[in-house]
Design a protein around this motif. Structure first.
Motif, PDB file in Angstrom:
ATOM      1  N   GLY A  30      -9.209 -31.996  32.519  1.00 22.18           N
ATOM      2  CA  GLY A  30      -8.646 -32.843  30.608  1.00 22.18           C
ATOM      3  C   GLY A  30     -10.264 -32.793  30.293  1.00 22.18           C
ATOM      4  O   GLY A  30     -11.131 -33.540  28.878  1.00 22.18           O
ATOM      5  N   VAL A  31     -11.379 -32.892  31.159  1.00 22.66           N
ATOM      6  CA  VAL A  31     -12.453 -33.210  30.878  1.00 22.66           C
ATOM      7  C   VAL A  31     -13.028 -32.597  30.045  1.00 22.66           C
ATOM      8  O   VAL A  31     -13.570 -32.420  28.689  1.00 22.66           O
ATOM      9  CB  VAL A  31     -14.055 -33.404  31.794  1.00 22.66           C
ATOM     10  N   GLU A  32     -12.684 -31.546  28.929  1.00 21.80           N
ATOM     11  CA  GLU A  32     -13.086 -30.160  28.360  1.00 21.80           C
ATOM     12  C   GLU A  32     -11.806 -30.148  27.421  1.00 21.80           C
ATOM     13  O   GLU A  32     -11.862 -29.877  26.037  1.00 21.80           O
ATOM     14  CB  GLU A  32     -13.281 -28.716  28.591  1.00 21.80           C
ATOM     15  N   ILE A  90     -11.658 -30.722  10.206  1.00 20.45           N
ATOM     16  CA  ILE A  90     -11.671 -30.287  12.314  1.00 20.45           C
ATOM     17  C   ILE A  90     -10.689 -30.644  12.887  1.00 20.45           C
ATOM     18  O   ILE A  90     -10.761 -32.166  12.898  1.00 20.45           O
ATOM     19  CB  ILE A  90     -13.318 -30.460  12.186  1.00 20.45           C
ATOM     20  N   VAL A  91     -10.793 -29.695  14.181  1.00 24.46           N
ATOM     21  CA  VAL A  91      -9.959 -29.619  15.469  1.00 24.46           C
ATOM     22  C   VAL A  91     -10.910 -29.396  16.401  1.00 24.46           C
ATOM     23  O   VAL A  91     -10.905 -28.380  16.249  1.00 24.46           O
ATOM     24  CB  VAL A  91      -8.723 -28.888  15.439  1.00 24.46           C
ATOM     25  N   PRO A  92     -11.611 -29.886  17.233  1.00 26.35           N
ATOM     26  CA  PRO A  92     -12.207 -29.670  18.071  1.00 26.35           C
ATOM     27  C   PRO A  92     -11.498 -29.007  18.986  1.00 26.35           C
ATOM     28  O   PRO A  92     -11.913 -30.394  20.296  1.00 26.35           O
ATOM     29  CB  PRO A  92     -12.923 -30.800  18.188  1.00 26.35           C
ATOM     30  N   ASP A  93     -11.416 -28.639  19.361  1.00 24.29           N
ATOM     31  CA  ASP A  93     -10.177 -27.932  20.636  1.00 24.29           C
ATOM     32  C   ASP A  93     -10.758 -26.621  21.292  1.00 24.29           C
ATOM     33  O   ASP A  93      -9.822 -25.875  21.707  1.00 24.29           O
ATOM     34  CB  ASP A  93      -9.112 -28.427  20.307  1.00 24.29           C
ATOM     35  N   SER A  94     -11.359 -26.092  20.311  1.00 23.19           N
ATOM     36  CA  SER A  94     -11.729 -24.399  20.688  1.00 23.19           C
ATOM     37  C   SER A  94     -13.159 -23.959  19.977  1.00 23.19           C
ATOM     38  O   SER A  94     -14.128 -25.162  19.694  1.00 23.19           O
ATOM     39  CB  SER A  94     -10.818 -23.585  19.931  1.00 23.19           C
ATOM     40  N   GLY A  95     -13.632 -23.519  20.643  1.00 25.53           N
ATOM     41  CA  GLY A  95     -15.049 -23.163  20.016  1.00 25.53           C
ATOM     42  C   GLY A  95     -16.499 -22.227  21.176  1.00 25.53           C
ATOM     43  O   GLY A  95     -15.070 -21.577  22.281  1.00 25.53           O
ATOM     44  N   SER A  96     -17.278 -22.281  21.485  1.00 32.22           N
ATOM     45  CA  SER A  96     -18.212 -20.873  21.425  1.00 32.22           C
ATOM     46  C   SER A  96     -18.939 -21.978  22.191  1.00 32.22           C
ATOM     47  O   SER A  96     -19.662 -22.839  22.417  1.00 32.22           O
ATOM     48  CB  SER A  96     -18.823 -20.267  21.090  1.00 32.22           C
ATOM     49  N   PRO A  97     -20.050 -21.318  23.590  1.00 31.66           N
ATOM     50  CA  PRO A  97     -20.882 -22.309  24.121  1.00 31.66           C
ATOM     51  C   PRO A  97     -21.947 -22.660  23.062  1.00 31.66           C
ATOM     52  O   PRO A  97     -23.128 -23.872  23.547  1.00 31.66           O
ATOM     53  CB  PRO A  97     -21.432 -21.107  25.530  1.00 31.66           C
ATOM     54  N   ASP A  98     -22.205 -21.942  22.065  1.00 34.78           N
ATOM     55  CA  ASP A  98     -23.656 -22.117  21.404  1.00 34.78           C
ATOM     56  C   ASP A  98     -23.155 -22.831  19.866  1.00 34.78           C
ATOM     57  O   ASP A  98     -24.067 -23.316  19.156  1.00 34.78           O
ATOM     58  CB  ASP A  98     -24.517 -20.827  21.076  1.00 34.78           C
ATOM     59  N   GLY A  99     -21.656 -22.650  20.282  1.00 39.28           N
ATOM     60  CA  GLY A  99     -20.917 -23.750  18.221  1.00 39.28           C
ATOM     61  C   GLY A  99     -21.226 -22.961  17.408  1.00 39.28           C
ATOM     62  O   GLY A  99     -21.300 -23.631  15.678  1.00 39.28           O
ATOM     63  N   SER A 100     -21.359 -21.332  17.488  1.00 36.13           N
ATOM     64  CA  SER A 100     -21.475 -20.703  16.351  1.00 36.13           C
ATOM     65  C   SER A 100     -20.475 -20.723  15.782  1.00 36.13           C
ATOM     66  O   SER A 100     -20.481 -20.064  14.263  1.00 36.13           O
ATOM     67  CB  SER A 100     -22.468 -19.478  16.667  1.00 36.13           C
ATOM     68  N   LEU A 128     -18.117 -25.728  23.032  1.00 31.75           N
ATOM     69  CA  LEU A 128     -17.571 -25.348  24.280  1.00 31.75           C
ATOM     70  C   LEU A 128     -18.127 -24.564  25.420  1.00 31.75           C
ATOM     71  O   LEU A 128     -18.310 -23.009  24.867  1.00 31.75           O
ATOM     72  CB  LEU A 128     -16.009 -25.393  23.769  1.00 31.75           C
ATOM     73  N   LEU A 129     -17.993 -25.175  26.747  1.00 28.25           N
ATOM     74  CA  LEU A 129     -18.255 -23.990  27.505  1.00 28.25           C
ATOM     75  C   LEU A 129     -17.352 -22.637  27.701  1.00 28.25           C
ATOM     76  O   LEU A 129     -17.139 -22.357  28.581  1.00 28.25           O
ATOM     77  CB  LEU A 129     -18.619 -24.483  28.912  1.00 28.25           C
ATOM     78  N   HIS A 188     -14.775 -28.421  33.578  1.00 32.76           N
ATOM     79  CA  HIS A 188     -15.954 -29.546  33.068  1.00 32.76           C
ATOM     80  C   HIS A 188     -17.158 -29.102  31.681  1.00 32.76           C
ATOM     81  O   HIS A 188     -16.254 -27.577  31.255  1.00 32.76           O
ATOM     82  CB  HIS A 188     -17.496 -29.012  33.906  1.00 32.76           C
ATOM     83  N   SER A 189     -17.269 -29.945  31.154  1.00 39.08           N
ATOM     84  CA  SER A 189     -17.536 -30.443  30.137  1.00 39.08           C
ATOM     85  C   SER A 189     -19.789 -30.903  29.939  1.00 39.08           C
ATOM     86  O   SER A 189     -19.750 -31.577  31.412  1.00 39.08           O
ATOM     87  CB  SER A 189     -16.664 -30.740  29.236  1.00 39.08           C
TER      88      SER A 189
END
Length: 416
Positions: free
Chosen positions: A128-130, A195-205, A386-387, A396-397
Motif C-alpha cells: 500500500g505504500v504506493e 486531481i486523483v493521485p492514483d496513477s502516473g509515470s516515473p518522471d511525472g510527465s 509513481l514507480l 515501494h514508493s
C-alpha cells in the motif's frame, strides 16, 4: 519579497518532511486496511487515524463523514472522510485518495514483512505504500504545511482545499466514491479542480485525461456431453469454445481505429477467464464458458463490439454444430476530460515548476475513480509521479516523489 509568500512557506515546510513521510507510511501500512472481499475488516481504523491528523483543536479543516453501511465489517460501516478548507475564491482544489489496499500475497514473495515498512534510502517498501498511500501522504503533507502557514499568519490560498479519503476503491467503489457522490454530491462544482493521485509515470510527465470503455464479454458454448471414448456421440463444447476464443481475439481486425492519446493506441480484445469444461478426463465436455476483456477507444461503441462478437461466434457455431451465446458481463463507459480544461493547464504548469518536465495528456485502458467524477460532469485528471509497483511483491514508493507531488499540489492550490 516573493510574489507568492504562501507558496514559499508551503514549499519550505515540505522540504523538511522526509522523516514525516516515513513515519506516516509506517503508521498507515500497519492498519492492513483490506475490504471484506479481500478477507479484511475494512478501513475504519485507518480512516480514524487520518481524521485525527487533520482535525483537533485549532484545525482550519471542516471534517465530514459520509460512511456507507456494510454489515460485512465489524463496525458496520465503510468510512469516507471529506476534509475542506475554504479559500479566498469559491473554487476548490479536490484531491482524492483511497484508504483500502490489496492483499499482500505469499510472504515468501516479499523481501520483508509487507505490513511493516522497510526503508532503503529514498524508497519505502510495504503493501500500500504506493497504492494509494503515496498520494494519501502527499495530501496529508500539504494539509499540515497549509495549517502551519495559516498558524503563522499567512492568508488563505486562492483556491479552497478539499481532501477526500475513500473506502472500497479496490473492489468497485460502491461503498466509496460512488456513495460519496450520491450522498454529498452538492460539494463538488463543475468549475472546481479535481486531481486523483492514483496513477502516473516515473518522471511525472503523464496527465491522464481519458479512459477507454471497459467491456467484459461472456461467451458460452453449449454442445452435448458424452463419454470421451465415444466422441461421435457428443458435440465437444471445449473444442468449439477454443475456436470461439480465436474468433474473439480477431475482433482487432473489425475495429482498427487508433488514437495517439492512448497507449496502446487501439482498442484491445483479450480472452482471459475460462470456466466450465468436464469434471473428469474421460468426459467430453458439453458446456464451455470464457470471458473477453475489451478496452475500447471512446468512439468505439460497446454495442458494435457485441454485434461483431456475435457475428464471429455465430460462424463458429455453424461450423461445429453448437450453440454460442455472447452477452455483456460488465461495462464501464469511457470518460474524457477535455485537454484544454483549466485543471490540465494548472497541473502541467505545476509539474514543470517542481519536476522540470513537460507534462502531456494521455489516455489509459484501465479504470480509475476519475471516471465516476467525469460522469458527473466534473473535469478530473489522474496524476502522480509513481514507480508503478502497485499490487506487486515488494511494492515501494519514493519519499522524494511523495514530497514533490505535495509541492505540485501546492502550486495548483496557490495558482502560481
Amino acid at each position: 519579497m516573493s510574489a507568492h509568500p504562501l507558496l514559499d512557506a508551503l514549499l519550505r515546510h515540505l522540504d523538511t518532511q522526509g522523516d514525516t513521510v516515513e513515519n506516516l507510511q509506517r503508521r498507515l501500512t500497519a492498519f492492513r486496511a483490506l475490504g471484506p472481499e479481500n478477507g479484511g475488516d475494512g478501513e475504519m481504523p485507518k480512516a480514524r487515524q487520518i481524521a485525527e491528523l487533520l482535525g483537533g483543536p485549532g484545525s482550519p479543516f471542516t471534517l465530514r463523514w459520509c460512511n456507507a453501511p456494510d454489515a460485512r465489517v465489524s463496525c458496520g460501516e465503510r468510512p469516507n472522510l471529506i476534509a475542506h478548507l475554504p479559500g479566498r475564491e469559491a473554487r476548490t482544489l479536490w484531491l482524492f485518495a483511497h484508504t483500502d489496499v490489496v492483499p499482500a500475497g505469499p510472504d515468501a514473495s516479499w523481501t520483508s514483512d509487507p505490513w511493516s515498512v522497510r526503508r532503503e534510502g529514498d524508497l519505502l517498501y510495504g503493501r500500500g505504500v504506493e497504492d494509494n498511500q503515496q498520494g494519501l501522504v502527499s495530501m496529508l503533507l500539504l494539509a499540515a504545511a497549509l495549517r502551519a502557514a495559516l498558524d503563522a499568519g499567512a492568508e488563505r490560498p486562492p483556491l479552497g482545499l478539499g481532501l477526500v479519503f475513500m473506502a472500497d476503491e479496490e473492489c468497485g467503489n460502491l461503498k466509496g466514491l460512488q456513495h460519496v457522490l450520491e450522498q454529498a454530491g452538492e460539494l463538488f462544482r463543475p468549475d472546481d479542480f479535481y486531481i486523483v493521485p492514483d496513477s502516473g509515470s516515473p518522471d511525472g510527465s503523464e496527465v491522464e485525461v481519458a479512459e477507454k470503455h471497459v467491456l467484459w464479454l461472456r461467451v458460452r458454448t453449449s454442445g452435448r456431453q458424452c463419454h470421451a471414448s465415444q466422441p461421435q456421440c457428443g458435440v465437444n463444447a471445449f473444442v468449439a469454445g477454443a475456436a470461439a476464443v480465436l474468433a474473439c481475439a480477431g475482433l482487432t481486425e473489425d475495429f482498427p481505429q487508433t488514437d495517439a492519446l492512448f497507449q496502446p493506441p487501439c482498442s484491445t480484445f483479450v480472452p482471459t477467464r475460462h470456466e466450465g469444461g468436464a469434471d473428469s478426463i474421460n468426459i467430453l465436455p458439453g458446456d464451455d464458458c470464457f470471458y473477453v476483456d475489451c478496452r475500447l477507444l471512446p468512439d468505439v461503441t460497446p454495442e458494435s463490439v457485441l454485434a461483431a462478437a456475435r457475428a464471429r461466434t455465430a460462424d463458429v457455431a455453424r461450423r461445429f454444430g453448437v450453440e454460442i451465446t455472447v452477452d455483456i458481463h460488465h461495462h464501464q463507459a469511457a470518460s474524457v476530460t477535455p485537454q484544454n480544461s483549466p485543471v490540465v493547464g494548472a497541473l502541467a504548469g505545476a509539474v514543470a515548476a517542481v519536476y522540470g518536465v513537460e507534462a502531456r495528456p494521455v489516455g489509459i485502458g484501465g479504470a480509475t475513480v476519475a471516471a465516476l467524477l467525469r460522469r458527473q460532469g466534473l473535469p478530473a485528471v489522474v496524476w502522480s509521479r509513481l514507480l508503478n509497483t502497485c499490487h506487486q511483491p515488494d511494492e515501494h514508493s519514493s519519499i522524494a516523489a511523495t514530497i514533490g507531488d505535495a509541492k505540485v499540489f501546492a502550486h495548483v492550490l496557490c495558482r502560481c
